[in-house]
Design a protein around this motif. Structure first.
Motif, short mmCIF file in Angstrom:
data_model
loop_
_atom_site.label_atom_id
_atom_site.label_comp_id
_atom_site.label_asym_id
_atom_site.label_seq_id
_atom_site.Cartn_x
_atom_site.Cartn_y
_atom_site.Cartn_z
N ARG A 100 0.66 -1.34 -0.15
CA ARG A 100 0.13 0.03 0.06
C ARG A 100 0.84 1.16 -0.08
O ARG A 100 0.25 2.32 -0.20
CB ARG A 100 -1.14 -0.04 1.20
CG ARG A 100 -1.89 -1.18 0.98
CD ARG A 100 -2.91 -1.23 2.25
NE ARG A 100 -3.83 -2.17 2.00
CZ ARG A 100 -5.05 -2.18 2.14
NH1 ARG A 100 -5.54 -0.98 2.64
NH2 ARG A 100 -5.89 -3.16 2.20
N LYS A 101 2.25 1.29 0.25
CA LYS A 101 3.03 2.36 0.08
C LYS A 101 3.04 2.75 -1.46
O LYS A 101 3.18 2.01 -2.22
CB LYS A 101 4.48 1.89 0.48
CG LYS A 101 4.73 1.36 1.88
CD LYS A 101 4.38 2.82 2.97
CE LYS A 101 4.40 2.31 4.28
NZ LYS A 101 4.35 3.36 5.21
N GLY B 216 11.99 9.66 -6.14
CA GLY B 216 12.42 8.55 -7.04
C GLY B 216 11.51 7.24 -6.98
O GLY B 216 10.68 7.44 -6.02
N PRO B 217 11.89 6.22 -7.29
CA PRO B 217 11.03 5.12 -7.56
C PRO B 217 11.18 4.39 -6.28
O PRO B 217 12.43 4.47 -5.68
CB PRO B 217 11.27 4.22 -8.85
CG PRO B 217 12.79 4.67 -8.89
CD PRO B 217 12.85 6.11 -8.60
N SER B 218 10.05 3.66 -5.61
CA SER B 218 10.23 2.71 -4.59
C SER B 218 9.91 1.35 -5.13
O SER B 218 8.85 1.28 -5.00
CB SER B 218 9.06 3.38 -3.44
OG SER B 218 9.42 2.83 -2.30
N ARG B 219 10.95 0.94 -5.08
CA ARG B 219 10.67 -0.66 -5.24
C ARG B 219 10.33 -1.19 -3.99
O ARG B 219 10.15 -1.00 -3.12
CB ARG B 219 12.19 -1.19 -6.01
CG ARG B 219 12.89 -0.59 -7.09
CD ARG B 219 14.22 -1.35 -7.16
NE ARG B 219 14.90 -1.36 -6.19
CZ ARG B 219 16.09 -1.87 -5.97
NH1 ARG B 219 16.81 -2.00 -7.22
NH2 ARG B 219 16.77 -1.94 -4.90
N PHE B 220 9.59 -2.66 -4.33
CA PHE B 220 8.99 -3.25 -3.49
C PHE B 220 9.96 -3.43 -2.13
O PHE B 220 9.31 -3.39 -0.99
CB PHE B 220 8.40 -4.72 -3.64
CG PHE B 220 7.44 -5.16 -2.88
CD1 PHE B 220 6.05 -4.64 -2.78
CD2 PHE B 220 7.70 -6.15 -2.16
CE1 PHE B 220 5.32 -5.04 -1.85
CE2 PHE B 220 6.82 -6.71 -1.25
CZ PHE B 220 5.52 -6.16 -1.04
N ILE B 221 11.23 -3.85 -2.32
CA ILE B 221 12.06 -4.03 -1.15
C ILE B 221 12.09 -2.90 -0.37
O ILE B 221 12.25 -2.58 0.80
CB ILE B 221 13.56 -4.57 -1.44
CG1 ILE B 221 14.14 -4.97 -0.44
CG2 ILE B 221 14.23 -3.37 -2.43
CD1 ILE B 221 13.48 -6.02 0.45
N LYS C 196 9.72 -0.49 -0.21
CA LYS C 196 8.38 -0.25 0.43
C LYS C 196 8.30 -1.05 1.66
O LYS C 196 7.93 -0.49 2.87
CB LYS C 196 7.23 -0.51 -0.68
CG LYS C 196 7.14 0.08 -1.66
CD LYS C 196 5.95 -0.51 -2.61
CE LYS C 196 5.67 0.28 -3.79
NZ LYS C 196 4.48 -0.13 -4.55
N ILE C 197 9.13 -2.33 1.54
CA ILE C 197 8.99 -2.88 3.12
C ILE C 197 9.99 -2.45 4.04
O ILE C 197 9.47 -2.17 5.13
CB ILE C 197 9.67 -4.55 2.75
CG1 ILE C 197 8.60 -5.51 1.74
CG2 ILE C 197 10.14 -5.19 3.98
CD1 ILE C 197 9.27 -6.69 1.30
N MET C 198 10.88 -1.70 3.64
CA MET C 198 11.65 -0.87 4.34
C MET C 198 11.00 0.37 4.95
O MET C 198 10.90 0.68 6.27
CB MET C 198 12.92 -0.51 3.82
CG MET C 198 13.85 -1.44 3.59
SD MET C 198 15.50 -1.02 2.69
CE MET C 198 16.23 0.40 3.45
#
Length: 182
Positions: free
Chosen positions: A25-26, A146-151, A153-155
């Motif tokens: 959801r991020k 910048g882009p937020s990759r899934f890893i 987003k987890i962070m």
């Protein structure tokens, strides 16, 4: 004993699922921005940002590792200027290149991090004059996005990027203010 292991496994699975749901959801793009007003003309501030050799006088990242290795290439300043660094865990390694300059109001920088995590972002500085000729102030904005990759987003479930990086931006802007208001 088996029941305890099963309960622990279910709780662990639920916790992992909750983190993954929160991460999903991020937003796909992160953005950190800070703004200050400086009692100086934009040209005075612009010159400190447009020349990577001057960053040591104001950037908070320059003091996080006194033994950091720096390299400069490309143009001396402005569009095409390149700055690389390699340091400890506090600064990692990376590269910046000035992509666009609209003197004295805007500088766009390609910001690549290689360690401790890879990331490819954009930093923008804008300097907007305010007031009149006798009382010049400048609204200075430091933005990184910048882009937020899934890893990532987890962070972000556990780390507030805006608070962590924003604190450094506030220090850098305060340093620019102190240097240019002399």
């Amino acid at each position: 004993m088996f029941e305890i292991i099963a309960i622990v496994a279910v709780v662990l699975a639920l916790a992992i699922a909750a983190v993954l749901i929160l991460a999903s959801r991020k937003p796909d793009i992160f953005r950190v921005q800070r703004v200050t007003t400086v009692k100086a003309p934009p040209e005075k501030i612009f010159s400190l940002i447009n020349d990577f050799h001057q960053w040591g006088t104001w950037s908070p990242y320059e003091t996080k590792d006194p033994a950091m290795k720096r390299s400069y290439s490309g143009a001396d300043s402005g569009q095409g200027a390149v700055y690389g660094w390699e340091g400890n865990k506090n600064v990692g390694s990376g590269r910046m290149e000035i992509l666009d300059v609209q003197a004295p109001s805007k500088i766009v920088i390609k910001l690549d991090f290689f360690a401790p995590f890879e990331g490819h972002n954009t930093a923008e500085f804008t300097m907007l004059p305010q007031g009149d000729a006798t009382n010049v102030t400048t609204k200075v904005t430091w933005l990184m996005h910048g882009p937020s990759r899934f890893i990532g987003k987890i962070m972000h479930v556990f780390i507030n990027m805006d608070r962590m990086v924003g604190k450094d931006f506030e220090i850098g802007l305060a340093n620019l203010k102190r240097l240019t208001e002399k």
